[in-house]
Design a protein around this motif. Structure first.
Motif, PDB file in Angstrom:
ATOM      1  N   GLU A  55      32.912  42.277  61.579  1.00  0.00           N
ATOM      2  CA  GLU A  55      31.777  42.897  62.400  1.00  0.00           C
ATOM      3  C   GLU A  55      30.297  42.422  62.679  1.00  0.00           C
ATOM      4  O   GLU A  55      29.831  43.165  63.418  1.00  0.00           O
ATOM      5  CB  GLU A  55      31.118  44.268  61.138  1.00  0.00           C
ATOM      6  CG  GLU A  55      32.424  44.784  60.464  1.00  0.00           C
ATOM      7  CD  GLU A  55      32.856  45.816  61.840  1.00  0.00           C
ATOM      8  OE1 GLU A  55      32.980  46.441  62.599  1.00  0.00           O
ATOM      9  OE2 GLU A  55      34.365  45.835  61.688  1.00  0.00           O
ATOM     10  N   LYS A  56      30.338  40.895  62.587  1.00  0.00           N
ATOM     11  CA  LYS A  56      29.128  40.444  62.995  1.00  0.00           C
ATOM     12  C   LYS A  56      29.265  39.331  63.970  1.00  0.00           C
ATOM     13  O   LYS A  56      28.400  38.876  64.523  1.00  0.00           O
ATOM     14  CB  LYS A  56      28.358  39.387  61.659  1.00  0.00           C
ATOM     15  CG  LYS A  56      28.202  40.167  60.434  1.00  0.00           C
ATOM     16  CD  LYS A  56      27.988  39.236  59.076  1.00  0.00           C
ATOM     17  CE  LYS A  56      27.886  40.221  58.082  1.00  0.00           C
ATOM     18  NZ  LYS A  56      27.894  39.758  56.835  1.00  0.00           N
ATOM     19  N   THR A  57      31.151  39.268  64.919  1.00  0.00           N
ATOM     20  CA  THR A  57      30.966  38.598  65.464  1.00  0.00           C
ATOM     21  C   THR A  57      30.216  38.996  66.797  1.00  0.00           C
ATOM     22  O   THR A  57      29.279  40.193  66.822  1.00  0.00           O
ATOM     23  CB  THR A  57      32.179  38.325  66.380  1.00  0.00           C
ATOM     24  OG1 THR A  57      32.632  39.974  66.033  1.00  0.00           O
ATOM     25  CG2 THR A  57      33.417  37.873  64.654  1.00  0.00           C
ATOM     26  N   SER A  58      30.347  38.309  67.711  1.00  0.00           N
ATOM     27  CA  SER A  58      29.367  38.461  69.094  1.00  0.00           C
ATOM     28  C   SER A  58      30.013  39.658  69.970  1.00  0.00           C
ATOM     29  O   SER A  58      29.274  39.503  71.061  1.00  0.00           O
ATOM     30  CB  SER A  58      28.983  37.047  70.000  1.00  0.00           C
ATOM     31  OG  SER A  58      30.922  36.807  70.503  1.00  0.00           O
ATOM     32  N   ASN A 144      31.320  29.098  73.780  1.00  0.00           N
ATOM     33  CA  ASN A 144      31.996  28.800  72.494  1.00  0.00           C
ATOM     34  C   ASN A 144      32.017  29.492  70.866  1.00  0.00           C
ATOM     35  O   ASN A 144      32.695  29.415  70.634  1.00  0.00           O
ATOM     36  CB  ASN A 144      31.792  26.955  71.940  1.00  0.00           C
ATOM     37  CG  ASN A 144      31.766  26.463  72.946  1.00  0.00           C
ATOM     38  OD1 ASN A 144      32.543  26.820  74.106  1.00  0.00           O
ATOM     39  ND2 ASN A 144      30.902  24.918  73.177  1.00  0.00           N
ATOM     40  N   ARG A 145      30.744  29.909  71.055  1.00  0.00           N
ATOM     41  CA  ARG A 145      30.483  30.991  70.015  1.00  0.00           C
ATOM     42  C   ARG A 145      31.603  32.193  70.207  1.00  0.00           C
ATOM     43  O   ARG A 145      32.417  31.911  68.520  1.00  0.00           O
ATOM     44  CB  ARG A 145      29.636  31.620  69.747  1.00  0.00           C
ATOM     45  CG  ARG A 145      29.119  33.205  68.812  1.00  0.00           C
ATOM     46  CD  ARG A 145      28.090  33.897  68.545  1.00  0.00           C
ATOM     47  NE  ARG A 145      27.626  34.644  67.942  1.00  0.00           N
ATOM     48  CZ  ARG A 145      26.541  35.516  67.406  1.00  0.00           C
ATOM     49  NH1 ARG A 145      25.927  35.653  68.352  1.00  0.00           N
ATOM     50  NH2 ARG A 145      27.126  36.778  66.309  1.00  0.00           N
ATOM     51  N   ALA A 146      31.756  33.206  71.164  1.00  0.00           N
ATOM     52  CA  ALA A 146      33.161  33.483  71.208  1.00  0.00           C
ATOM     53  C   ALA A 146      34.412  33.398  70.840  1.00  0.00           C
ATOM     54  O   ALA A 146      35.749  33.752  70.071  1.00  0.00           O
ATOM     55  CB  ALA A 146      32.824  34.478  72.753  1.00  0.00           C
ATOM     56  N   MET A 147      34.715  31.938  70.916  1.00  0.00           N
ATOM     57  CA  MET A 147      36.324  31.697  70.739  1.00  0.00           C
ATOM     58  C   MET A 147      36.426  31.017  68.991  1.00  0.00           C
ATOM     59  O   MET A 147      37.484  31.780  69.083  1.00  0.00           O
ATOM     60  CB  MET A 147      36.166  29.995  71.201  1.00  0.00           C
ATOM     61  CG  MET A 147      36.255  29.847  72.946  1.00  0.00           C
ATOM     62  SD  MET A 147      36.522  28.620  73.384  1.00  0.00           S
ATOM     63  CE  MET A 147      35.339  27.077  73.499  1.00  0.00           C
ATOM     64  N   LEU A 148      35.075  30.649  68.738  1.00  0.00           N
ATOM     65  CA  LEU A 148      35.021  30.596  67.407  1.00  0.00           C
ATOM     66  C   LEU A 148      35.567  32.320  66.783  1.00  0.00           C
ATOM     67  O   LEU A 148      35.676  32.401  65.436  1.00  0.00           O
ATOM     68  CB  LEU A 148      33.831  30.129  66.510  1.00  0.00           C
ATOM     69  CG  LEU A 148      33.990  28.545  67.167  1.00  0.00           C
ATOM     70  CD1 LEU A 148      31.944  27.576  66.606  1.00  0.00           C
ATOM     71  CD2 LEU A 148      34.661  27.746  66.752  1.00  0.00           C
ATOM     72  N   LEU A 153      38.518  36.558  64.063  1.00  0.00           N
ATOM     73  CA  LEU A 153      39.347  37.747  63.948  1.00  0.00           C
ATOM     74  C   LEU A 153      40.899  37.913  63.519  1.00  0.00           C
ATOM     75  O   LEU A 153      41.593  38.545  63.307  1.00  0.00           O
ATOM     76  CB  LEU A 153      39.142  39.125  65.968  1.00  0.00           C
ATOM     77  CG  LEU A 153      37.671  38.680  65.766  1.00  0.00           C
ATOM     78  CD1 LEU A 153      37.147  40.045  66.689  1.00  0.00           C
ATOM     79  CD2 LEU A 153      37.152  39.556  64.762  1.00  0.00           C
ATOM     80  N   ALA A 154      41.380  36.410  64.430  1.00  0.00           N
ATOM     81  CA  ALA A 154      42.701  36.055  63.994  1.00  0.00           C
ATOM     82  C   ALA A 154      42.767  36.271  62.122  1.00  0.00           C
ATOM     83  O   ALA A 154      44.637  35.985  61.519  1.00  0.00           O
ATOM     84  CB  ALA A 154      43.117  35.365  65.063  1.00  0.00           C
ATOM     85  N   ALA A 155      41.700  35.538  62.333  1.00  0.00           N
ATOM     86  CA  ALA A 155      41.977  35.378  60.290  1.00  0.00           C
ATOM     87  C   ALA A 155      42.406  35.974  59.855  1.00  0.00           C
ATOM     88  O   ALA A 155      43.551  36.894  58.629  1.00  0.00           O
ATOM     89  CB  ALA A 155      40.519  34.271  60.157  1.00  0.00           C
ATOM     90  N   THR A 156      41.363  37.235  60.373  1.00  0.00           N
ATOM     91  CA  THR A 156      41.534  38.593  59.333  1.00  0.00           C
ATOM     92  C   THR A 156      43.088  39.459  59.630  1.00  0.00           C
ATOM     93  O   THR A 156      43.589  39.995  58.358  1.00  0.00           O
ATOM     94  CB  THR A 156      40.091  39.540  60.449  1.00  0.00           C
ATOM     95  OG1 THR A 156      38.924  38.880  59.971  1.00  0.00           O
ATOM     96  CG2 THR A 156      40.264  40.833  59.226  1.00  0.00           C
TER      97      THR A 156
END
Length: 190
Positions: A55-58, A144-148, A153-156
């Motif tokens: 929920e804290k991602t960009s 780059n932030r969005a890539m990370l 999300l993929a880990a979740t």
């Protein structure tokens, strides 16, 4: 498939009961995914923590849901596709975009399509993407932030999608009408 117990707060191991209670308080029910993850307090905590961090991602809620759906499509998780279809509707993702991702087709919105493609490529290729994939993602307005953040999300979804594969998690009532048949590209190795 594998006999996983679908726990409730009373049957969950001590380390999981409080997390299930907080999910119950937040959602007014406990999804079967959480009830199965409760068997391992560490797995349940990892999923709950990653969900909160996601929920804290960009990403906006719409972007986050498009990325989740794309990852789920690649992982062929019927449980999560049904759940996230309805969660995406709640987040105001356009039905045409939801249906496109569920069908493995491009999204009309160019920026969301770039996100869909990148999240799918990261998932399918286990993070090994080409410079042209990165360039296309950045050309759509991501960084780059969005890539990370896609990795968060993929880990979740790795935890939830793989759990559902192992446990053959039964769909929840709120998923009615959003059932999905996976493309069938993933096959168990004998």
């Amino acid at each position: 498939m594998n006999a996983f117990q679908v726990h409730d707060i009373a049957t969950a191991p001590a380390g999981s009961a409080d997390i299930l209670k907080s999910v119950q308080d937040a959602w007014s029910f406990v999804p079967n995914l959480h009830r199965i993850l409760a068997e391992s307090p560490a797995a349940l905590e990892a999923y709950a923590t990653l969900w909160t961090i996601a929920e804290k991602t960009s990403f906006t809620p719409v972007e986050r849901n498009v990325a989740y759906l794309s990852i789920i499509y690649e992982n062929e998780c019927v449980y999560c596709m049904a759940g996230h279809t309805n969660l995406s509707r709640m987040a105001k993702v356009d039905d045409a975009a939801i249906n496109a991702v569920r069908d493995g087709r491009p999204i009309a919105d160019a920026k969301l399509e770039a996100l869909r493609r990148f999240a799918a490529q990261v998932t399918r290729q286990r993070g090994v993407v080409s410079p042209s994939d990165v360039d296309a993602f950045k050309a759509a307005g991501y960084d780059n932030r969005a890539m990370l953040d896609v990795l968060v999300l993929a880990a979740t979804k790795l935890i939830s999608n793989y759990t559902n594969h192992l446990a053959d998690t039964p769909l929840d009532a709120f998923m009615k009408g959003a059932e999905w048949k996976a493309p069938g590209k993933l096959k168990a190795v004998a």
